[in-house]
Motif scaffolding. Structure first.
Motif, PDB file in Angstrom:
ATOM      1  N   LYS A   1      65.129 -20.456  53.866  1.00 47.51           N
ATOM      2  CA  LYS A   1      66.186 -21.260  54.293  1.00 47.51           C
ATOM      3  C   LYS A   1      66.983 -20.675  55.389  1.00 47.51           C
ATOM      4  CE  LYS A   1      66.637 -25.454  51.409  1.00 47.51           C
ATOM      5  NZ  LYS A   1      67.346 -26.446  50.756  1.00 47.51           N
TER       6      LYS A   1
ATOM      7  N   THR B   1      62.235 -21.896  57.310  1.00 44.47           N
ATOM      8  CA  THR B   1      62.593 -23.514  57.672  1.00 44.47           C
ATOM      9  C   THR B   1      63.963 -23.576  57.646  1.00 44.47           C
ATOM     10  OG1 THR B   1      61.976 -26.011  56.740  1.00 44.47           O
ATOM     11  CG2 THR B   1      62.827 -24.208  55.110  1.00 44.47           C
TER      12      THR B   1
ATOM     13  N   LEU C   1      57.860 -25.307  60.294  1.00 45.12           N
ATOM     14  CA  LEU C   1      57.721 -23.982  59.654  1.00 45.12           C
ATOM     15  C   LEU C   1      57.221 -22.866  60.448  1.00 45.12           C
ATOM     16  CD1 LEU C   1      55.598 -25.396  56.564  1.00 45.12           C
ATOM     17  CD2 LEU C   1      58.374 -25.410  56.806  1.00 45.12           C
TER      18      LEU C   1
ATOM     19  N   CYS D   1      57.907 -17.442  55.211  1.00 45.38           N
ATOM     20  CA  CYS D   1      57.941 -18.802  55.767  1.00 45.38           C
ATOM     21  C   CYS D   1      59.429 -19.263  55.785  1.00 45.38           C
ATOM     22  CB  CYS D   1      57.106 -19.972  55.133  1.00 45.38           C
ATOM     23  SG  CYS D   1      57.465 -21.383  55.732  1.00 45.38           S
TER      24      CYS D   1
ATOM     25  N   MET E   1      59.440 -20.464  50.850  1.00 41.25           N
ATOM     26  CA  MET E   1      60.315 -21.278  52.069  1.00 41.25           C
ATOM     27  C   MET E   1      61.715 -20.772  52.030  1.00 41.25           C
ATOM     28  SD  MET E   1      60.088 -25.240  53.269  1.00 41.25           S
ATOM     29  CE  MET E   1      58.481 -25.391  53.272  1.00 41.25           C
TER      30      MET E   1
ATOM     31  N   VAL F   1      59.462 -31.569  55.706  1.00 42.61           N
ATOM     32  CA  VAL F   1      60.384 -30.517  56.088  1.00 42.61           C
ATOM     33  C   VAL F   1      61.307 -30.911  57.270  1.00 42.61           C
ATOM     34  CG1 VAL F   1      59.053 -28.650  54.947  1.00 42.61           C
ATOM     35  CG2 VAL F   1      58.777 -28.891  57.347  1.00 42.61           C
TER      36      VAL F   1
END
Length: 230
Positions: free
Chosen positions: A183, A228, A214, A226, A181, A210
């Motif tokens: 950022k 986020t 996503l 992914c 994930m 989250v």
């Protein structure tokens, strides 16, 4: 690498190994950093290994974890090996076919919280090998949250959420896998604001654990990631 540099403001440092852990011999490899944190290594895998992201779990005994994997219907893809200056690693495959790494670190590098969020597990067939991971890592699982679109769980270690699983995927024809994930300030805005960004938006999910939706996409090399919000 320019994909992640443009998308997530990563910087890169080239290191040189005299006994390269991923195949032996001398070889250069790349560390990806953000604001001084080293969160990912970029290497060319051996010919017998597929490309893609590998999530790592810290364990107390890599060798014992590899042995336990095979008793739980998993597979050891790469037996335990030492990475000089880093620690001891192994690569495993869960009963669904997803690759995951284990590590016993021998360094003091900080956890790259500026670069990555929790890991994400996508399952191709609405199943997550919960018993496998519970016995292998002693993970704690939340009660499944089910709505009309998704069935999901959170995974915690000593009460701290470290990963999330979805028992159905927003993407078609997908094999089960762990994803990083990554950022970024604004996932959708990042895609719109970088004119030369080569990537394809594939799907989107919302989740209470989250800060933003996503966003799943293929990077410039066709690997699934992914995004986020940071």
């Amino acid at each position: 690498m320019s994909f992640y540099q443009s998308l997530a403001a990563w910087e890169y440092v080239t290191e040189h190994a005299t006994d390269f852990a991923w195949g032996g011999g001398t070889q250069d490899y790349v560390l990806a950093l953000k604001e001084g944190e080293a969160g990912a290594g970029i290497v060319t895998p051996p010919p017998d290994m597929s490309t893609g992201w590998v999530a790592y779990v810290e364990v107390n005994d890599v060798d014992a974890t590899a042995v336990l994997t095979e008793t739980l219907a998993g597979e050891v893809l790469r037996p335990p090996f030492d990475v000089p200056g880093v620690g001891r690693n192994a690569l495993l495959r869960d009963p669904n076919g997803a690759t995951i790494g284990v590590a016993m670190s021998r360094h003091n590098f900080p956890v790259p919280r500026r670069q990555f969020g929790n890991e994400v597990y996508l399952s191709a067939d609405r199943s997550f090998p919960r018993d496998f991971y519970a016995r292998l890592f002693d993970w704690e699982f939340s009660k499944p949250q089910v709505d009309e679109n998704h069935s999901r769980n959170t995974i915690a270690v000593q009460g701290q959420i470290v990963a999330a699983t979805w028992d159905d995927s927003p993407l078609d024809n997908l094999s089960s896998r762990w994803l990083p994930m990554i950022k970024v300030i604004d996932p959708l805005g990042s895609l719109r604001s970088v004119p030369d960004l080569v990537g394809v938006k594939l799907g989107q999910m919302s989740d209470a654990h989250v800060p933003q939706d996503l966003l799943f996409l293929e990077d410039a090399d066709g690997e699934l990631v992914c995004l986020t919000g940071a």
